[in-house]
Design a protein around this motif. Structure first.
Motif, mmCIF file in Angstrom:
data_model
loop_
_atom_site.group_PDB
_atom_site.id
_atom_site.type_symbol
_atom_site.label_atom_id
_atom_site.label_comp_id
_atom_site.label_asym_id
_atom_site.label_seq_id
_atom_site.Cartn_x
_atom_site.Cartn_y
_atom_site.Cartn_z
ATOM 1 N N MET A 4 5.091 4.721 10.532
ATOM 2 C CA MET A 4 5.347 5.605 9.389
ATOM 3 C C MET A 4 4.786 7.000 9.724
ATOM 4 O O MET A 4 3.570 7.177 9.811
ATOM 5 C CB MET A 4 4.669 5.007 8.156
ATOM 6 N N LYS A 5 5.701 7.936 9.928
ATOM 7 C CA LYS A 5 5.324 9.250 10.486
ATOM 8 C C LYS A 5 4.292 9.990 9.635
ATOM 9 O O LYS A 5 3.325 10.556 10.136
ATOM 10 C CB LYS A 5 6.578 10.095 10.655
ATOM 11 N N LEU A 6 4.498 9.978 8.315
ATOM 12 C CA LEU A 6 3.595 10.693 7.408
ATOM 13 C C LEU A 6 2.161 10.170 7.537
ATOM 14 O O LEU A 6 1.198 10.955 7.590
ATOM 15 C CB LEU A 6 4.094 10.493 5.963
ATOM 16 N N LEU A 7 2.029 8.861 7.607
ATOM 17 C CA LEU A 7 0.709 8.233 7.727
ATOM 18 C C LEU A 7 0.073 8.581 9.072
ATOM 19 O O LEU A 7 -1.114 8.931 9.138
ATOM 20 C CB LEU A 7 0.851 6.712 7.567
ATOM 21 N N LYS A 8 0.864 8.525 10.121
ATOM 22 C CA LYS A 8 0.312 8.806 11.442
ATOM 23 C C LYS A 8 -0.157 10.267 11.542
ATOM 24 O O LYS A 8 -1.199 10.549 12.122
ATOM 25 C CB LYS A 8 1.339 8.491 12.526
ATOM 26 N N ASP A 63 -11.922 8.096 5.205
ATOM 27 C CA ASP A 63 -12.480 8.203 3.849
ATOM 28 C C ASP A 63 -11.808 9.288 3.016
ATOM 29 O O ASP A 63 -11.897 9.259 1.795
ATOM 30 C CB ASP A 63 -13.986 8.510 3.918
ATOM 31 N N SER A 64 -11.150 10.253 3.659
ATOM 32 C CA SER A 64 -10.602 11.368 2.882
ATOM 33 C C SER A 64 -9.271 11.048 2.219
ATOM 34 O O SER A 64 -8.822 11.760 1.341
ATOM 35 C CB SER A 64 -10.446 12.597 3.772
ATOM 36 N N PHE A 65 -8.615 9.926 2.628
ATOM 37 C CA PHE A 65 -7.325 9.624 1.974
ATOM 38 C C PHE A 65 -7.110 8.158 1.646
ATOM 39 O O PHE A 65 -6.213 7.809 0.894
ATOM 40 C CB PHE A 65 -6.144 10.166 2.790
ATOM 41 N N LEU A 66 -7.960 7.247 2.206
ATOM 42 C CA LEU A 66 -7.700 5.815 1.990
ATOM 43 C C LEU A 66 -8.914 5.017 1.526
ATOM 44 O O LEU A 66 -8.799 4.165 0.643
ATOM 45 C CB LEU A 66 -7.134 5.205 3.291
ATOM 46 N N PRO A 117 -2.883 9.728 -3.867
ATOM 47 C CA PRO A 117 -1.845 8.968 -4.563
ATOM 48 C C PRO A 117 -0.446 9.121 -3.961
ATOM 49 O O PRO A 117 0.281 8.135 -3.844
ATOM 50 C CB PRO A 117 -1.894 9.516 -5.986
ATOM 51 N N GLU A 118 -0.085 10.349 -3.546
ATOM 52 C CA GLU A 118 1.272 10.552 -3.000
ATOM 53 C C GLU A 118 1.475 9.746 -1.721
ATOM 54 O O GLU A 118 2.537 9.143 -1.520
ATOM 55 C CB GLU A 118 1.518 12.033 -2.701
ATOM 56 N N LEU A 119 0.434 9.716 -0.893
ATOM 57 C CA LEU A 119 0.529 8.945 0.352
ATOM 58 C C LEU A 119 0.598 7.452 0.033
ATOM 59 O O LEU A 119 1.381 6.714 0.643
ATOM 60 C CB LEU A 119 -0.670 9.260 1.259
ATOM 61 N N ILE A 163 3.412 4.694 1.060
ATOM 62 C CA ILE A 163 3.025 3.445 1.729
ATOM 63 C C ILE A 163 3.603 2.251 0.952
ATOM 64 O O ILE A 163 4.189 1.334 1.532
ATOM 65 C CB ILE A 163 1.479 3.363 1.856
ATOM 66 N N GLY A 164 3.458 2.293 -0.356
ATOM 67 C CA GLY A 164 3.992 1.224 -1.203
ATOM 68 C C GLY A 164 5.503 1.118 -1.075
ATOM 69 O O GLY A 164 6.068 0.022 -0.956
ATOM 70 N N ARG A 165 6.157 2.280 -1.051
ATOM 71 C CA ARG A 165 7.627 2.302 -0.926
ATOM 72 C C ARG A 165 8.057 1.687 0.409
ATOM 73 O O ARG A 165 8.994 0.902 0.481
ATOM 74 C CB ARG A 165 8.122 3.758 -1.022
ATOM 75 N N GLU A 166 7.326 2.042 1.475
ATOM 76 C CA GLU A 166 7.661 1.540 2.819
ATOM 77 C C GLU A 166 7.472 0.023 2.925
ATOM 78 O O GLU A 166 8.349 -0.685 3.431
ATOM 79 C CB GLU A 166 6.781 2.274 3.856
ATOM 80 N N PHE A 167 6.349 -0.490 2.415
ATOM 81 C CA PHE A 167 6.142 -1.948 2.453
ATOM 82 C C PHE A 167 7.224 -2.662 1.623
ATOM 83 O O PHE A 167 7.755 -3.692 2.038
ATOM 84 C CB PHE A 167 4.762 -2.333 1.911
#
Ligand code: 5GP
Length: 194
Positions: A1-5, A23-26, A32-34, A38-42
């Motif tokens: 997933m390009k955005l996550l990477k 820690d800064s995003f997960l 929330p947007e990320l 992630i939820g959409r991709e799974f």
């Protein structure tokens, strides 16, 4: 997933040759947007798996698992690491050794939230040695439910967890697959092109 990477490259901090801090995003602050993406991709990857429930482990799996459950339109259950204040009588339990905390936790799910025949999608934030995921698989089996797949946000492919899960016969989908850490940098698997 390009955005996550991309996010891992810009905001991830390599702590040592086995540990990544996000820690800064997960894991502390959550974007929330990320999480939504992630939820959409799974949900897209497991859309044909007839999932009836998403299962994760507290605390850091919950954000991604909740968004996945939202897109699949099913409930989310999280396994507890601590005893509930209210005594629960009927619990499924498994011993899970924590990769980050170096301690064993007894993780539990109340039996009323997993039913015989449920089609369970397991979601977690990281995959290292596979202890957390295999503990959850054990709990699902106790409930006579069925693990239809495992979704991982960040897989460290150089550690044994991914191999163990595939060998146990579970379908594994990881959104970012890390080959190694070198000089404080993250190297993704060559074939991780999705
Ligand atoms: P495993 O059970 O597969 O050995 O480890 C997975 C669990 O350990 C995840 O639920 C996650 O909380 C934690 N974990 C494993 N590796 C890392 C890592 O590199 N960074 C962070 N932040 N957590 C990790």
């Amino acid at each position: 997933m390009k955005l996550l990477k991309k996010k891992i490259m810009t905001d991830g901090k390599v702590v040592n040759d086995a540990l990544l801090k996000v820690d800064s995003f997960l894991n502390h602050q959550i974007e929330p947007e990320l999480m939504k993406e992630i939820g959409r991709e799974f949900a897209e990857r497991f859309k044909d798996a007839k999932v009836t429930k998403v299962l994760t482990i507290e605390a850091s799996g919950i954000a991604a698992a909740l968004m996945t459950a939202l897109y699949l339109d099913v409930p989310l259950v999280f396994a507890r690491k601590k005893k509930s204040a209210v005594t629960e009588e009927n619990l499924y339990a498994a011993e899970v050794y924590s990769f980050t905390k170096k301690e064993t936790n007894r993780v539990t799910v109340a039996s009323e939230f997993l039913a015989d025949g449920d089609q369970i999608l397991i979601i977690d934030d990281f995959l290292a040695n596979g202890e957390a995921v295999l503990g959850l698989c054990n709990i699902v089996e106790q409930a006579k439910a069925n693990v239809v797949g495992v979704g991982i946000v960040i897989e460290k492919s150089f550690q044994p967890g991914c191999e163990k899960i595939r060998k146990a016969g579970y379908r594994l989908e990881s959104l970012a697959r890390i080959h190694s850490f070198s000089d404080g940098r993250v190297n993704f698997m060559q074939d991780d092109t999705k």
